[in-house]
Motif scaffolding. Structure first.
Motif, mmCIF file in Angstrom:
data_model
loop_
_atom_site.group_PDB
_atom_site.id
_atom_site.type_symbol
_atom_site.label_atom_id
_atom_site.label_comp_id
_atom_site.label_asym_id
_atom_site.label_seq_id
_atom_site.Cartn_x
_atom_site.Cartn_y
_atom_site.Cartn_z
ATOM 1 N N PRO A 124 0.793 -1.238 0.000
ATOM 2 C CA PRO A 124 0.000 0.000 0.000
ATOM 3 C C PRO A 124 0.818 1.277 0.000
ATOM 4 N N GLU A 125 2.020 1.278 0.578
ATOM 5 C CA GLU A 125 2.784 2.518 0.614
ATOM 6 C C GLU A 125 3.265 2.920 -0.778
ATOM 7 N N LYS B 51 -7.790 2.732 -7.147
ATOM 8 C CA LYS B 51 -8.064 1.433 -7.770
ATOM 9 C C LYS B 51 -8.239 0.373 -6.681
ATOM 10 N N CYS B 52 -8.592 -0.827 -7.105
ATOM 11 C CA CYS B 52 -8.700 -1.919 -6.141
ATOM 12 C C CYS B 52 -7.370 -2.092 -5.412
ATOM 13 N N THR B 53 -7.435 -2.525 -4.185
ATOM 14 C CA THR B 53 -6.232 -2.753 -3.387
ATOM 15 C C THR B 53 -5.530 -4.031 -3.848
ATOM 16 N N GLY B 54 -4.314 -4.223 -3.335
ATOM 17 C CA GLY B 54 -3.616 -5.474 -3.627
ATOM 18 C C GLY B 54 -4.396 -6.676 -3.132
ATOM 19 N N GLU B 55 -4.987 -6.551 -1.956
ATOM 20 C CA GLU B 55 -5.772 -7.659 -1.395
ATOM 21 C C GLU B 55 -6.986 -7.973 -2.274
ATOM 22 N N LYS C 234 12.548 -4.369 -1.671
ATOM 23 C CA LYS C 234 11.699 -5.084 -0.707
ATOM 24 C C LYS C 234 10.242 -5.117 -1.164
ATOM 25 N N HIS C 235 9.819 -4.086 -1.896
ATOM 26 C CA HIS C 235 8.442 -4.062 -2.392
ATOM 27 C C HIS C 235 8.255 -5.083 -3.522
ATOM 28 N N ARG C 236 9.272 -5.243 -4.361
ATOM 29 C CA ARG C 236 9.187 -6.259 -5.427
ATOM 30 C C ARG C 236 9.075 -7.650 -4.807
ATOM 31 N N VAL C 237 9.902 -7.921 -3.815
ATOM 32 C CA VAL C 237 9.894 -9.255 -3.204
ATOM 33 C C VAL C 237 8.586 -9.488 -2.460
ATOM 34 N N ASP C 238 8.092 -8.474 -1.770
ATOM 35 C CA ASP C 238 6.797 -8.600 -1.092
ATOM 36 C C ASP C 238 5.694 -8.925 -2.096
#
Length: 402
Positions: free
Chosen positions: A195-196, A205-209, A238-242
């Protein structure tokens, strides 16, 4: 016989973290989130190529997949204002865009009646008139007109809005889409889940969840889909891996994803044009890390219209086993953002030669990865020649002439 990965493991200069990761890959052990970040921060390109190619060849040998497809883009006018997007036009400037009617869309479909395409890929902007009834009619009409044409259509960004407007649940909405004729979902709209980052580049837009939940429901219906990640903008490693970790966890649960497609941020004509684009080296590193980390994804795809043919060819040595399809100059999403391919179209013969030129084995696939034609020993000289649609050739690598 010693392999390239054995050579890596015998290299006394290799640091302990990279040695441990190479050993895990050789033993088919899953990498941790921390190891994924470590690869981004410390692994050189050659090292990543060895590991990614080891996995790629273990899964697919030299086989490299493509399909014969075209895109249908209903509109580039959109309610959302994603900062990375060069494609969409806001409603107050809708005269600068296009909004196709159902009849106009079916005319585009019918233009391919005599072509041996196997897939139509449908994505576009989000507008109220493109609602549940509209897309139900479109899917139904395509399937009635040409049952052999696979309908791969819309992302959770579109479905989230459509279902909310229709006041139906995700579960009911996806069931209705399947009944109307939807056969699979593309991977778009994923961007970056965290989200950050997502709130900054794709707010509203729709969230990742929500993106993940819609795909999960689709998988629960016994259907397949793809997944993407938009990289090379304001995100950190870290965002790519997450992002990949969340996809990997859902794939463990459903097994419904077919391929992972890293998408490069292109910086022309959008609100993030001040950001530099990452290099081709970073593109190859990202493909390789995706192949190493996404152990439960069967395929890694490079979208050749976005990165260009030469980088697409190089990617086949860095974990990629699919380079998408013929496209036939039917998409503007990346050309409008400054991709190398401003008029993306390749004939089947050109795609085959592009793959063969770097020593790989070309396979035409259907959307669900059924083999349509093995082109390894195919003789194109026996086929009737077709007039190309105004395509200007670009140089590609040819390993046979090196």
């Amino acid at each position: 016989m010693s392999t390239a990965i054995d050579t890596l493991l015998n290299d006394s200069a290799l640091d302990a973290g990279l040695h441990q990761i190479a050993q895990a890959v050789q033993q088919e052990k899953r990498l941790t989130v921390e190891q994924g970040i470590y690869l981004y921060e410390h692994a050189p390109l050659g090292y990543l190529g060895v590991l990614a190619n080891f996995i790629r060849e273990k899964k697919h040998g030299d086989k490299t997949y493509f399909n014969r497809n075209f895109h249908l883009e209903p509109t580039n006018v959109c309610l959302y204002t994603c900062t990375f997007c060069s494609y969409s036009r806001r409603i107050k400037k809708r005269e600068d865009g296009w909004e196709l009617s159902l009849e106009e869309m079916m005319e585009i479909i019918k233009k391919y009646d005599e072509e041996p395409v196997t897939e139509v890929h449908i994505v576009g902007g989000v507008l109220p008139q493109y609602d549940l009834e509209f897309y139900s009619q479109l899917f139904s009409q395509i399937r009635a007109h040409r049952p052999d044409l696979h309908v791969k259509a819309l992302t959770p960004v579109e479905y989230h809005y459509i279902f909310k407007k229709a006041k139906v649940s995700y579960e009911e909405g996806m069931r209705l889409m399947k009944e109307a004729g939807l056969q699979s979902m593309p991977g778009g709209g994923a961007e970056i889940f965290h989200p950050e980052i997502r709130d900054q580049i794709a707010g509203g837009k729709c969230t990742g969840e929500q993106w993940l939940r819609i795909h999960e429901i689709w998988h629960e219906l016994g259907m397949r889909s793809n997944a993407t990640m938009l990289y090379g903008h304001i995100e950190e490693f870290k965002h790519r891996v997450d992002h990949m970790e969340q996809l990997r966890q859902l794939q463990d649960k459903t097994g419904g994803f077919q391929t992972f497609i890293p998408l490069k941020f292109r910086n022309q004509n959008n609100e993030m044009s001040h950001l530099p684009e990452v290099s081709a080296v970073e593109d190859l590193r990202n493909y390789a890390i995706a192949r190493i980390y996404m152990d439960n994804f069967e395929h890694i795809k490079a979208y050749w219209p976005m990165i260009g043919r030469t980088t697409a060819q190089l990617s086949l040595a860095f974990g990629v086993d699919d380079i998408d399809g013929t496209i036939d100059d039917t998409t503007k999403i990346y050309s409008m953002a400054g991709s190398e391919e401003q008029n993306p179209a390749l004939s089947t013969e050109e795609l085959v030669q592009l793959i063969k030129a770097v020593g790989r084995h070309p396979i035409e696939r259907g959307t669900l990865y059924n083999v349509v034609q093995d082109y390894q020993d195919f003789d194109f000289s026996q086929q009737p020649k077709k007039v190309k649609k105004g395509f200007v050739g670009l140089p590609v690598i040819d390993k046979t002439k090196a």
